[in-house]
Each structure stands twice: as C-alpha cells, then as structure tokens.
Motif scaffolding. Structure first.
Motif, short mmCIF file in Angstrom:
data_model
loop_
_atom_site.label_atom_id
_atom_site.label_comp_id
_atom_site.label_asym_id
_atom_site.label_seq_id
_atom_site.Cartn_x
_atom_site.Cartn_y
_atom_site.Cartn_z
N GLY A 165 86.36 -22.89 99.42
CA GLY A 165 85.58 -23.67 100.37
C GLY A 165 84.28 -24.18 99.80
O GLY A 165 83.83 -25.28 100.13
N SER A 166 83.63 -23.44 98.92
CA SER A 166 82.40 -23.89 98.27
C SER A 166 82.33 -23.28 96.88
O SER A 166 82.76 -22.14 96.66
CB SER A 166 81.16 -23.48 99.09
OG SER A 166 81.09 -22.06 99.19
N GLY A 167 81.81 -24.07 95.94
CA GLY A 167 81.70 -23.57 94.57
C GLY A 167 83.06 -23.39 93.92
O GLY A 167 84.05 -24.02 94.29
N GLY A 168 83.12 -22.51 92.94
CA GLY A 168 84.37 -22.18 92.29
C GLY A 168 84.73 -23.04 91.10
O GLY A 168 85.68 -22.72 90.36
N GLY A 169 84.01 -24.14 90.87
CA GLY A 169 84.35 -25.02 89.77
C GLY A 169 84.23 -24.36 88.41
O GLY A 169 85.09 -24.53 87.54
N ARG A 170 83.18 -23.60 88.21
CA ARG A 170 82.97 -22.95 86.91
C ARG A 170 84.10 -21.99 86.60
O ARG A 170 84.62 -21.95 85.47
CB ARG A 170 81.63 -22.22 86.92
CG ARG A 170 81.29 -21.52 85.61
CD ARG A 170 79.86 -21.03 85.61
NE ARG A 170 78.94 -22.16 85.81
CZ ARG A 170 77.62 -22.00 85.94
NH1 ARG A 170 77.08 -20.80 85.91
NH2 ARG A 170 76.85 -23.07 86.11
N GLU A 171 84.52 -21.22 87.60
CA GLU A 171 85.59 -20.26 87.39
C GLU A 171 86.92 -20.97 87.11
O GLU A 171 87.69 -20.56 86.23
CB GLU A 171 85.73 -19.35 88.61
CG GLU A 171 84.54 -18.42 88.86
CD GLU A 171 83.32 -19.12 89.44
OE1 GLU A 171 82.23 -18.52 89.41
OE2 GLU A 171 83.46 -20.27 89.92
#
Length: 313
Positions: A39-45
């Motif tokens: 839902g939010s963030g997670g791009g780096r992972e």
C-alpha cells in the motif's frame, strides 16, 4: 531472459494491460518474476536484487515509476517504463509506442537511452524528506489541483484535473524567491514548478526544448492571479504545441542544474501528480544526469542514433 516486473495495483483504472504485456514479452525458456507493491513504500525492497535480472519493468503511474527509478538511480539496470497510471506523462515524454505488445517488442529489441531524473528535498512538520521525480513537481496551484482531484481520479481519470480547475478559478497568489545555479529571481504567481521534462497531455510542451537528457531542470512560474488567464497559454498550445513561435503567456521559466525555491507562505506540494504534503515553504531540486537506463523504441526522440544489436536475443 530473466525479467522482473514491479507493479502498483492501485495505479490508474486497475487495467490488466501489464499482464497482456507479460504474455507478449515472454518466450520459451524465459523467467519472469512479478512483485506487487504494498500500500505504501516497498520500492527499495522490491528492487534490492534488480541487478540479477536482464530487464526490470516498472508498472504504475508517474509517481510510482519515478520513485522506483530513483531507487535504481546510477545502478546500470536496464529499465522499462510501463504506463499503468492516470496520465502516464513520463512514458509520453519518452515518445515510445504505448501498446503493451509494442513495449514488449522494444524490450526484446534492447534499444535504450540514458536519461535524467530530478531530486527534490524539503522539510515539513513531519521532518526532512528526499525523493526523485521524473516529470514535474512543485508548490502552489498545481498541487492544489492534485489535492482536489484525488477523490475523482479513479472514476474520472484525467478529467478529474479539469473538474478540479473549474472549482478553483481564483487561486492564491504568492511571492517566490527562486535561485537557479546561484542566480536569484523574485516573482509573484500562483505556482512554482520544477520539471525534468515539460510535455503534458496532447503533446503540449509547457516550455520549449525541455529534455530528459540535458542534465538540467526547468523552473516554471505561473504568473497570474486568475485561472481564466491560463486559457491564453492553453490556446497558444493548440496552435503551437512546441511553444517555439507563440511562447506561453503568463508563464516564465528558467533552466539550471540546481534550484532553490522559497515561498511567502506554506503551500501544498505535488510530485509527479501525487500530493505528498502540505505546509511547505521552501524546497531544493537538482538534476541527476544520465542516471537512468531506459528502454526506448524507434519512435522515441531519445532513440540511439545508430542501430544496436539486441541486448536480449
């Protein structure tokens, strides 16, 4: 070929075009991994092991894709921008064909170009922030339109922005202190934006000769106190999309590598069409030259000048 698709399910109208693209892309013996953003963030992972793939496909709207490209900045990862959002201006500025099968063919062909990103830093009541942008960011009237359009984006698409503009024809005028590569400019207006590329819907260029590979940013000031005045640059854009003859009345722009903007009062800020915060009084932007390695096709203005051997046979 090993490919990674990072997809935002919440972008645009929830189209399954990215799955049509996946079917067109894959051939016998290929491997494809799809990761859906939380839902939010997670791009780096999601992109932590991007170098292990021959191709990384970034699927979402301009805000999603630009954020993912910023995570990949300088990592020499071949990336494909897949337009799954509402406006998809980043893909439009590349100038490649937008059909899923055509994008898949471009990925197999392996032509690519080095392009820039912008990097934005600011402080608000929640603290200090840094992020990337691929198209355009700023404070003032444009951010207020993004804010007003949010409730209707899923149902109305791009029309939500026009509906929001009709409800806000008397925008607030503010004073902006703008420093571009050390040179200061004092201006009054309803918005101050910084662009990595400045072509919007209908292939209209807000400022002429804006490019994603020149190592510079364009600073755009809307110098008007009445949104009705914006009809003049809109009319000019209809007969002169490139802005090379009629210019853009009520718009002034500067160009440089580093930008600092301070406003006379707190304002909302938008980044690539997404409202990110309110209460911003100043921000800094800088160009990140040639930090992206993007798939293009023969239609793109950024296509290589000579024919290259395919990266992926």
């Amino acid at each position: 070929m090993r490919s990674l698709i990072v997809h935002n399910n919440a972008s645009g109208f929830g189209s399954d075009a990215v799955f049509e693209f996946e079917r067109a892309l894959l051939e016998q013996g290929d491997e494809c991994v799809m990761r859906v953003l939380p839902g939010s963030g997670g791009g780096r992972e999601c992109l932590a092991d991007a170098e292990d793939f021959d191709l990384v496909v970034l699927s979402g709207g301009d805000g999603t894709v630009s954020g993912l490209l910023w995570e990949l900045r300088g990592r020499d990862v071949l990336s494909c921008v897949f337009p799954s959002g509402t406006a998809n201006l980043l893909h439009a500025n590349l100038g490649s064909a937008a059909e899923p099968a055509a994008i898949a063919r471009a990925c197999r062909r392996g032509l690519w170009a080095r392009t820039d990103l912008g990097e934005l830093s600011w402080e608000d009541p929640s603290g200090a922030h840094v992020c990337g942008f691929g198209v355009m960011s700023g404070t003032g009237y444009d951010a207020r339109l993004m804010q007003a359009a949010v409730p209707n984006k899923q149902s109305m698409g791009e029309a939500a922005y026009f509906a929001a503009a009709l409800k806000n024809i008397r925008p607030q005028v503010s004073h902006f202190s703008i420093e571009v590569d050390g040179e200061r400019h004092e201006r009054d207006g309803i918005a101050c934006m910084v662009a990595n590329c400045a072509m919007i819907q209908g292939e209209v260029e807000i400022v002429p000769d804006s490019s994603m590979d020149d190592g510079r940013l364009d600073v755009i000031v809307l110098e008007t106190e009445d949104a009705v005045h914006l009809l003049r640059p809109m009319f000019a854009s209809l007969v002169d999309p490139a802005g090379s003859h009629l210019g853009r009345p009520y718009l002034e722009h500067f160009s440089g590598e580093r930008v600092h903007v301070r406003s006379s009062e707190p304002m909302p800020m938008q980044i690539d069409g997404e409202l990110v915060t309110e209460g911003v009084t100043e921000y800094e932007a800088r160009a990140l030259p040639s930090c992206c390695k993007l798939v293009v096709d023969g239609l793109s203005r950024y296509r290589p000048q000579g024919e290259r051997a395919p990266v992926h046979p």
